[in-house]
Write a protein that holds these residues in place. Sequence first.
Motif, PDB file in Angstrom:
ATOM      1  N   TYR A 131     -52.701  -7.443 -45.136  1.00 18.23           N
ATOM      2  CA  TYR A 131     -53.944  -6.918 -44.560  1.00 18.23           C
ATOM      3  C   TYR A 131     -54.299  -7.699 -43.297  1.00 18.23           C
ATOM      4  N   ARG A 132     -54.223  -9.035 -43.381  1.00 15.15           N
ATOM      5  CA  ARG A 132     -54.565  -9.859 -42.217  1.00 15.15           C
ATOM      6  C   ARG A 132     -53.595  -9.622 -41.068  1.00 15.15           C
ATOM      7  N   GLN A 133     -52.313  -9.536 -41.369  1.00 14.08           N
ATOM      8  CA  GLN A 133     -51.313  -9.330 -40.328  1.00 14.08           C
ATOM      9  C   GLN A 133     -51.486  -7.951 -39.679  1.00 14.08           C
ATOM     10  N   ALA A 134     -51.741  -6.937 -40.501  1.00  8.08           N
ATOM     11  CA  ALA A 134     -51.898  -5.592 -39.964  1.00  8.08           C
ATOM     12  C   ALA A 134     -53.110  -5.499 -39.047  1.00  8.08           C
ATOM     13  N   HIS A 135     -54.148  -6.279 -39.333  1.00 10.29           N
ATOM     14  CA  HIS A 135     -55.358  -6.251 -38.505  1.00 10.29           C
ATOM     15  C   HIS A 135     -55.331  -7.290 -37.386  1.00 10.29           C
ATOM     16  N   SER A 136     -54.287  -8.097 -37.349  1.00  5.78           N
ATOM     17  CA  SER A 136     -54.190  -9.125 -36.300  1.00  5.78           C
ATOM     18  C   SER A 136     -53.578  -8.580 -35.014  1.00  5.78           C
ATOM     19  N   GLY A 137     -52.953  -7.409 -35.098  1.00  4.28           N
ATOM     20  CA  GLY A 137     -52.278  -6.839 -33.943  1.00  4.28           C
ATOM     21  C   GLY A 137     -50.822  -7.215 -33.825  1.00  4.28           C
ATOM     22  N   VAL A 138     -50.302  -7.997 -34.783  1.00  7.27           N
ATOM     23  CA  VAL A 138     -48.918  -8.463 -34.678  1.00  7.27           C
ATOM     24  C   VAL A 138     -47.925  -7.299 -34.705  1.00  7.27           C
TER      25      VAL A 138
END
Length: 332
Positions: A131-138
């Motif tokens: 979830y964090r990675q998907a919302h980080s823009g990576v």
Amino acid sequence: MNIAIIGCGTMGMAYAGNLAAMPGVKVTGVVDINAGRAEKAAAVSGAKAYTDVDTLLQQEELETVAICLPTYLHKPFVLKLAEKGLHIICEKPAALTLEDALEMKAACEKHGVRLFIGHVVRFFPNYANAYRQAHSGVIGTAKMAHFKRYGSYPKGMDGWYSNHDQSGGVILDLMIHDIDFACWLFGEVESVFASVIKREEPEMEYAQVTLRFKSSAIANLTGYWGYPGPFTTQFEIAGDQGIIRFDSNQVQSLDIKLAAGPSGEQAAVQIPSSPSLHDPYYDEVQHFIKCIQDGSEPRVSAADACYAVEIALAAERSARTGQPVIMGGNAS
């Protein structure tokens, strides 16, 4: 904090062990109509065993109660405990109908108590990291996802899982984990299309659901009761710059593959799961207790839990009719 557990089956035993190890928490009572199960949970938690809730409420000074009962029993016990002024941690799904889930939420609000529904996938490190990675823009803008959840057909527990009117079936009981996560990831759902295959002997229930979100994202979900292999969860989250992948049978960390950079070289970064001394069920309940103590908002709100029920029931309706279901606003 004094807490009791109602229901001492598989989840009740998990709560008993975790709460017994949690600083600042005392399990004062455990309840199950099966005295043997209650005694077993009492031995693990150090609590007193009861076989009926009324006796527990009369004899123990409580602040919070964990409900680990079959789904069809959630509503009456939530309403009863809310009227007593007790905070409630209840296993998922919230209820078998949206109307019941909303009534539970409203009752807790009326009596000034907190209601937390155990959508534990948000607390699993690999899912939380995704979830964090998907919302980080990576991986750029996340636009598509596929979630899979396979397990053996649930047996025992008085046979209530095989009764659709009591468990809600594979979508409401099993796939709802991924429904909740997909909604957390992508937001409100625009339409739902689903198909279900069932077999009586040996028992099997297999569901495919497609969620189209108002953000234009699409998620495909698979839920399978009757899988002959080990319990398996998998997901892929795709963006315009890369993909996040997880397979519980192959890796213990996220596999993030990015699109080629200016040099043309492919980048592959292994993101290890966050180190944790406890399992996600421990972290989830500890988080809910902290929310009670300091008044903070939970990672999973009662409204989130109601919305997951709404989407799961829309999938059930689509599977029955063979037609997509167009959704309205979020549950409130």
